[in-house]
Design a protein around this motif. Structure first.
Motif, PDB file in Angstrom:
ATOM      1  N   LEU A   1      -6.523 -12.000  -5.648  1.00  0.00           N
ATOM      2  CA  LEU A   1      -6.256 -11.339  -6.932  1.00  0.00           C
ATOM      3  C   LEU A   1      -7.562 -10.898  -7.575  1.00  0.00           C
ATOM      4  CD1 LEU A   1      -3.795 -13.881  -8.642  1.00  0.00           C
ATOM      5  CD2 LEU A   1      -3.188 -11.857  -7.289  1.00  0.00           C
ATOM      6  N   ASP A   2      -7.581  -9.674  -8.059  1.00  0.00           N
ATOM      7  CA  ASP A   2      -8.685  -9.263  -8.947  1.00  0.00           C
ATOM      8  C   ASP A   2      -8.170  -9.108 -10.370  1.00  0.00           C
ATOM      9  OD1 ASP A   2     -11.425  -8.346  -9.386  1.00  0.00           O
ATOM     10  OD2 ASP A   2     -10.505  -6.407  -9.844  1.00  0.00           O
ATOM     11  N   VAL A   3      -6.855  -9.209 -10.517  1.00  0.00           N
ATOM     12  CA  VAL A   3      -6.214  -9.026 -11.830  1.00  0.00           C
ATOM     13  C   VAL A   3      -5.170 -10.128 -11.985  1.00  0.00           C
ATOM     14  CG1 VAL A   3      -6.563  -6.535 -12.068  1.00  0.00           C
ATOM     15  CG2 VAL A   3      -4.672  -7.362 -10.680  1.00  0.00           C
TER      16      VAL A   3
ATOM     17  N   ALA B   1     -13.191  -5.267  -9.494  1.00  0.00           N
ATOM     18  CA  ALA B   1     -13.102  -4.233  -8.451  1.00  0.00           C
ATOM     19  C   ALA B   1     -13.792  -2.927  -8.844  1.00  0.00           C
ATOM     20  CB  ALA B   1     -11.640  -3.978  -8.094  1.00  0.00           C
ATOM     21  N   PHE B   2     -13.723  -2.586 -10.128  1.00  0.00           N
ATOM     22  CA  PHE B   2     -14.307  -1.300 -10.574  1.00  0.00           C
ATOM     23  C   PHE B   2     -15.827  -1.368 -10.703  1.00  0.00           C
ATOM     24  CE2 PHE B   2     -15.875  -2.010 -14.904  1.00  0.00           C
ATOM     25  CZ  PHE B   2     -15.450  -3.313 -15.096  1.00  0.00           C
ATOM     26  N   PHE B   3     -16.401  -2.558 -10.616  1.00  0.00           N
ATOM     27  CA  PHE B   3     -17.731  -2.814 -11.152  1.00  0.00           C
ATOM     28  C   PHE B   3     -18.853  -2.430 -10.190  1.00  0.00           C
ATOM     29  CE2 PHE B   3     -20.868  -5.941 -13.046  1.00  0.00           C
ATOM     30  CZ  PHE B   3     -20.920  -5.339 -14.286  1.00  0.00           C
TER      31      PHE B   3
ATOM     32  N   THR C   1       0.258   5.031  -3.194  1.00  0.00           N
ATOM     33  CA  THR C   1      -0.732   5.753  -2.383  1.00  0.00           C
ATOM     34  C   THR C   1      -1.348   6.888  -3.202  1.00  0.00           C
ATOM     35  OG1 THR C   1       1.041   7.093  -1.439  1.00  0.00           O
ATOM     36  CG2 THR C   1       0.333   5.147  -0.188  1.00  0.00           C
ATOM     37  N   GLY C   2      -1.892   6.513  -4.366  1.00  0.00           N
ATOM     38  CA  GLY C   2      -2.677   7.460  -5.160  1.00  0.00           C
ATOM     39  C   GLY C   2      -4.107   7.451  -4.638  1.00  0.00           C
ATOM     40  N   LYS C   3      -5.043   7.682  -5.556  1.00  0.00           N
ATOM     41  CA  LYS C   3      -6.448   7.821  -5.133  1.00  0.00           C
ATOM     42  C   LYS C   3      -6.950   6.553  -4.442  1.00  0.00           C
ATOM     43  CE  LYS C   3      -7.189   9.039  -9.459  1.00  0.00           C
ATOM     44  NZ  LYS C   3      -5.837   9.392  -9.861  1.00  0.00           N
ATOM     45  N   ILE C   4      -6.692   5.385  -5.060  1.00  0.00           N
ATOM     46  CA  ILE C   4      -7.249   4.133  -4.526  1.00  0.00           C
ATOM     47  C   ILE C   4      -6.492   3.683  -3.271  1.00  0.00           C
ATOM     48  CG2 ILE C   4      -7.655   1.687  -5.022  1.00  0.00           C
ATOM     49  CD1 ILE C   4      -8.009   2.551  -8.014  1.00  0.00           C
ATOM     50  N   GLY C   5      -5.172   3.709  -3.344  1.00  0.00           N
ATOM     51  CA  GLY C   5      -4.353   3.243  -2.217  1.00  0.00           C
ATOM     52  C   GLY C   5      -4.643   4.020  -0.943  1.00  0.00           C
TER      53      GLY C   5
ATOM     54  N   ASN D   1      -3.835  -8.084  -4.777  1.00  0.00           N
ATOM     55  CA  ASN D   1      -3.580  -7.293  -5.986  1.00  0.00           C
ATOM     56  C   ASN D   1      -4.883  -6.965  -6.699  1.00  0.00           C
ATOM     57  OD1 ASN D   1      -2.475  -5.959  -8.142  1.00  0.00           O
ATOM     58  ND2 ASN D   1      -1.546  -7.760  -9.094  1.00  0.00           N
ATOM     59  N   THR D   2      -5.281  -5.692  -6.576  1.00  0.00           N
ATOM     60  CA  THR D   2      -6.454  -5.219  -7.336  1.00  0.00           C
ATOM     61  C   THR D   2      -6.004  -4.207  -8.387  1.00  0.00           C
ATOM     62  OG1 THR D   2      -6.830  -3.482  -5.703  1.00  0.00           O
ATOM     63  CG2 THR D   2      -8.125  -5.493  -5.441  1.00  0.00           C
ATOM     64  N   SER D   3      -4.688  -4.189  -8.680  1.00  0.00           N
ATOM     65  CA  SER D   3      -4.179  -3.122  -9.551  1.00  0.00           C
ATOM     66  C   SER D   3      -4.001  -3.584 -10.999  1.00  0.00           C
ATOM     67  CB  SER D   3      -2.895  -2.568  -8.965  1.00  0.00           C
ATOM     68  OG  SER D   3      -2.632  -1.320  -9.530  1.00  0.00           O
TER      69      SER D   3
ATOM     70  N   TYR E   1       4.313   2.892   0.735  1.00  0.00           N
ATOM     71  CA  TYR E   1       5.464   3.111  -0.141  1.00  0.00           C
ATOM     72  C   TYR E   1       4.950   3.708  -1.449  1.00  0.00           C
ATOM     73  CZ  TYR E   1       9.096   2.364  -3.550  1.00  0.00           C
ATOM     74  OH  TYR E   1       9.990   2.578  -4.549  1.00  0.00           O
ATOM     75  N   ASP E   2       5.569   4.792  -1.863  1.00  0.00           N
ATOM     76  CA  ASP E   2       5.212   5.438  -3.140  1.00  0.00           C
ATOM     77  C   ASP E   2       6.413   6.246  -3.577  1.00  0.00           C
ATOM     78  OD1 ASP E   2       4.020   7.375  -5.092  1.00  0.00           O
ATOM     79  OD2 ASP E   2       2.149   6.446  -4.449  1.00  0.00           O
ATOM     80  N   LEU E   3       6.573   6.414  -4.884  1.00  0.00           N
ATOM     81  CA  LEU E   3       7.670   7.260  -5.386  1.00  0.00           C
ATOM     82  C   LEU E   3       7.445   8.705  -4.955  1.00  0.00           C
ATOM     83  CD1 LEU E   3       8.039   5.943  -9.068  1.00  0.00           C
ATOM     84  CD2 LEU E   3       9.323   5.261  -7.032  1.00  0.00           C
TER      85      LEU E   3
ATOM     86  N   ALA F   1     -10.199   8.934 -13.035  1.00  0.00           N
ATOM     87  CA  ALA F   1     -10.827   8.515 -11.770  1.00  0.00           C
ATOM     88  C   ALA F   1     -12.316   8.384 -12.018  1.00  0.00           C
ATOM     89  CB  ALA F   1     -10.580   9.562 -10.696  1.00  0.00           C
ATOM     90  N   TYR F   2     -12.878   7.264 -11.596  1.00  0.00           N
ATOM     91  CA  TYR F   2     -14.336   7.132 -11.754  1.00  0.00           C
ATOM     92  C   TYR F   2     -14.962   6.757 -10.434  1.00  0.00           C
ATOM     93  CZ  TYR F   2     -12.197   2.705 -13.126  1.00  0.00           C
ATOM     94  OH  TYR F   2     -11.387   1.600 -13.205  1.00  0.00           O
ATOM     95  N   SER F   3     -14.348   5.851  -9.729  1.00  0.00           N
ATOM     96  CA  SER F   3     -14.736   5.621  -8.349  1.00  0.00           C
ATOM     97  C   SER F   3     -13.593   4.894  -7.678  1.00  0.00           C
ATOM     98  CB  SER F   3     -16.012   4.800  -8.235  1.00  0.00           C
ATOM     99  OG  SER F   3     -16.192   4.490  -6.859  1.00  0.00           O
TER     100      SER F   3
END
Ligand code: NAD
Length: 330
Positions: free
Chosen positions: A257-259, A297-299, A152-156, A231-233, A173-175, A99-101
């Motif tokens: 799309l970012d990816v 997105a990370f930038f 739904t981790g840190k970013i979601g 989609n930013t993943s 939705y998440d496992l 995790a960075y931001s």
């Protein structure tokens, strides 16, 4: 440690050199991606520092081992580009920056949603041409719309929280559902139910064999007509050709799309003088309701500072045989 830093851009150099003042590792910044064609550049180094589009498959890892590389330090969270089994087999340690931001990525997803919806990119160009007509720029209120967050981790969770602040209804939705998120911001539903009910779908799960082409023809057919897909993943979450079919039938009304699945051939480089050979990517660019950013997105300054500091802390911990919480095991 002597470290070869691959895919190094001027901004990487700036933040990594600054963080290295606390560590004093010997760094060599190399602009090429690390892959089978460039792997010979690692001669004489003990570690490689790599990013999202470096390809560390079994063949590359075998050569890294032969060249005496002991450590792969990823300066990103995702590690789908590293063959962890091969690294383990050859006794190479792999560390990452988990995790960075998360704010940087979540906020970029929101920026894409707002831009696409309110056509900011088109409005900006029109005004510069002194065209103040509103035709074609019609948007919709986010308030009251249903947003589906996949992963739904840190970013979601941050993206969901921000959109909840806009007055959206959040489906998730998440496992592994997050109880606190369920209690405060979101309702967990099945993958199919999320696809059926959402006006906007934002992807925040990692790319794994299980999530590869999660969004395919079948998934798109379940979505609401005119859905917005973001989609930013990781690019591989989406079957891009299926999404193009969805755009052509108007089943997908907006795409951000970012990816991109094949981004390693084009992103992070100035291709403005080149003929892009990827016809799928070029087709995406022809749609008025598609917006693409090049893995941006990370930038943020905050993220680059955190990435550099965590990467160098990881390297020092491994060099000094200390425990490193960011070590990835196969
Ligand atoms: P995270 O590990 O905190 O969260 C990922 C979530 O996805 C977890 O809750 C996990 O349970 C869930 N998940 C895993 N497999 C799933 C599946 N099959 N179906 C549904 N959910 C599943 O990760 P994060 O920090 O929130 O990052 C999410 C993703 O964002 C990363 O994997 C990375 O690919 C991407 N990312 C992109 C950028 C960028 O610049 N565009 C930057 C950082 C991260």
């Amino acid at each position: 440690m002597k470290i070869a830093v691959f895919s190094a851009k001027p901004y990487d150099k700036r933040f990594i050199e600054q963080a290295n003042r606390q560590h004093d590792h010997k760094l060599k910044f190399l602009s090429p991606n690390l892959n089978l064609e460039t792997v010979d550049l690692v001669t004489g180094f003990e570690a490689v520092c790599v990013f999202v589009n470096d390809r560390l498959d079994g063949n590359v890892i075998k050569i890294l081992h032969q060249q005496g590389i002991k450590l792969i330090a990823l300066r990103c969270a995702g590690y789908n580009n590293v063959d962890l089994d091969a690294a383990q087999e050859h006794g190479i340690t792999v560390v990452r920056v988990p995790a960075y931001s998360p704010y940087a990525v979540a906020e970029h997803a929101i920026a894409l949603i707002l831009t696409l919806n309110r056509k900011i990119h088109r409005a900006y160009n029109r005004v510069r041409e002194k065209n103040f007509a509103l035709n074609g720029l019609l948007g919709f209120d986010l308030h009251g719309r249903t947003v589906g967050i996949i992963g739904t981790g840190k970013i979601g969770r941050i993206a969901g929280q921000i959109l909840h602040g806009f007055g959206c209804r959040i489906l998730a939705y998440d496992l592994y559902p997050n109880q606190e998120f369920a209690e405060t911001f979101a309702e967990y539903v099945t993958f199919e139910e999320l696809l059926k009910q959402s006006d906007i779908i934002s992807l925040h799960c990692p790319l794994t064999p299980q999530t590869h082409h999660l969004i395919d023809d079948k998934a798109i057919a379940l979505m609401k007509t005119g859905v917005m897909l973001v989609n930013t993943s990781r690019g591989g979450l989406i079957d891009t050709k299926a999404v193009i079919r969805g755009l052509k039938t108007k089943q997908i009304g907006y795409l951000a799309l970012d990816v991109y699945e094949q981004e390693s051939k084009i992103f992070f480089e100035d291709m403005s003088e080149e003929i892009i050979q990827d016809d799928v990517f070029e087709r995406l660019l022809t749609f008025p309701n598609v917006i693409i950013t090049g893995h941006l997105a990370f930038f943020t300054e905050d993220a680059l500072k955190n990435i550099a500091e965590t990467t160098l802390n990881n390297i020092t911990a491994i060099a000094q045989n200390q425990d490193c919480p960011n070590r990835i095991k196969a």
